[in-house]
Write a protein that holds these residues in place. Structure first.
Motif, PDB file in Angstrom:
ATOM      1  N   SER A 125       0.829  -1.203   0.000  1.00 22.83           N
ATOM      2  CA  SER A 125       0.000   0.000   0.000  1.00 22.83           C
ATOM      3  C   SER A 125       0.865   1.257   0.000  1.00 22.83           C
ATOM      4  N   VAL A 135      -5.075   3.637  -3.443  1.00 18.94           N
ATOM      5  CA  VAL A 135      -5.156   2.534  -2.485  1.00 18.94           C
ATOM      6  C   VAL A 135      -6.031   2.964  -1.319  1.00 18.94           C
ATOM      7  N   GLN A 188      -7.453  -1.540   6.999  1.00 21.65           N
ATOM      8  CA  GLN A 188      -7.747  -0.653   5.885  1.00 21.65           C
ATOM      9  C   GLN A 188      -9.184  -0.154   5.949  1.00 21.65           C
TER      10      GLN A 188
END
Length: 323
Positions: A125, A135, A188
């Protein structure tokens, strides 16, 4: 009659019968005879090993003797091309790439610095973001605990070195988050929307030649079970960004994208190898297997971007019988 010209070794062959068939079809188009060797932990229980010309037992890919076992097969059988199929074997093989070269075999594995990036989802990432590739926001465990609202809630969690959809979790709030995990995790933004695989082929000269996205209509065990090829300029641009971020990546690779309705497409991971859904791209006319064979044969590589859109793949269970 075609003359035997190449030997191919498919590692961790498992159920990759479709990949094996793609290479056989490629050899037919090229007018060569290709002998396909396959290896696995228990080859007698591997469908791909059963349909290969010859099969070999090897240790687990995390065994210290794994790379030597593969080198021994290559040396003893004069293998020309070695194709790994799972993430955990990439680094052990990449670490001895010079040994494969000395045997005259092309190892279809990126350099170790590339493998270090793609095998660490947090580093992936960071590397992609630095190159301007979209991302999702990502944090490690300690960083998330220090700033619980940095990503918003819920958050998506996955092992930093995981693969095949292992260990995926969603946490609705900070109170659900454990104090510790058995392995490093990356957290995330939780993305919503359709998921795509973007298959890419970079020739040995380092040129990005082909980008084939397919919609992952239905997934099973981390691999696409139903999919359809699509053409989108934004996916091509993202692939060009991945290529910029990882200039040492050559041959076949793929990456996953979720097209979030609010954030737009976001890259969530990269596989520096043939993806499980590659046969769909091959059937659509993106003959990555053939182009690899052409490069090994020192023939002009026919890589191009002239593949068919809206080609659908509907996988089903089949069987290989012995005895």
């Amino acid at each position: 009659m075609p003359v035997k010209e190449l030997r191919l070794l498919i590692c961790s062959a498992g159920r990759r019968v479709g990949l094996l068939q793609c290479f056989r079809s490629a050899a037919e188009r090229l007018g060569i005879q290709l002998e396909i060797l396959a290896c696995d932990l228990v080859p007698d229980l591997s469908a791909a090993c059963a349909v290969a010309d010859r099969a070999f037992a090897v240790p687990r890919c995390n065994d210290p003797g794994y790379a030597k076992a593969i080198l021994d097969i290559v040396r003893d059988n004069q293998v020309n091309l070695v194709v790994p199929t799972i993430d955990p074997e990439l680094m052990p093989l990449a670490s001895v790439a010079d040994d494969f070269a000395q045997l005259g075999a092309r190892l279809h594995v990126a350099p170790t610095d590339i493998i270090e990036v793609v095998r660490d989802k947090r580093l992936t990432s960071e590397t992609l973001e630095a190159a301007g590739v979209p991302v999702p926001g990502s944090l490690g465990h300690e960083a998330l605990l220090a700033d619980p609202d940095a990503l918003g809630w819920p958050v998506f969690a996955k092992p930093s070195g995981g693969s095949a959809s292992r260990g995926l979790q969603v946490f609705q709030n900070i109170n659900e988050l454990p104090d510790s995990f058995e392995e490093p995790m990356v957290f995330q933004q939780l993305l919503r929307g359709p998921e795509y695989t973007i298959n890419m082929f970079v020739d040995k000269g380092g040129q990005l030649q082909t980008v084939v996205p397919h919609l992952r209509i239905q997934i099973r065990a981390g691999e696409v079970e139903k999919g359809k090829t699509v053409r989108r300029d934004d996916f091509r641009q993202i692939a060009e960004g991945v290529h910029r971020a990882l200039p040492g990546l050559t041959g076949v690779a793929c990456f996953q994208v979720i097209d979030d309705p609010d954030l737009g497409p976001r890259v969530i991971e990269i596989n520096a190898r043939f993806g499980g859904g590659y046969p769909l791209a091959d059937h659509a006319g993106a003959y990555f297997a053939q182009w690899l064979l052409e490069e090994v044969l020192d023939r002009p590589c026919g890589a191009n971007d002239d593949w068919r859109e809206n080609v659908k793949m509907l996988r089903y269970d089949s069987a290989v019988y012995d005895g």
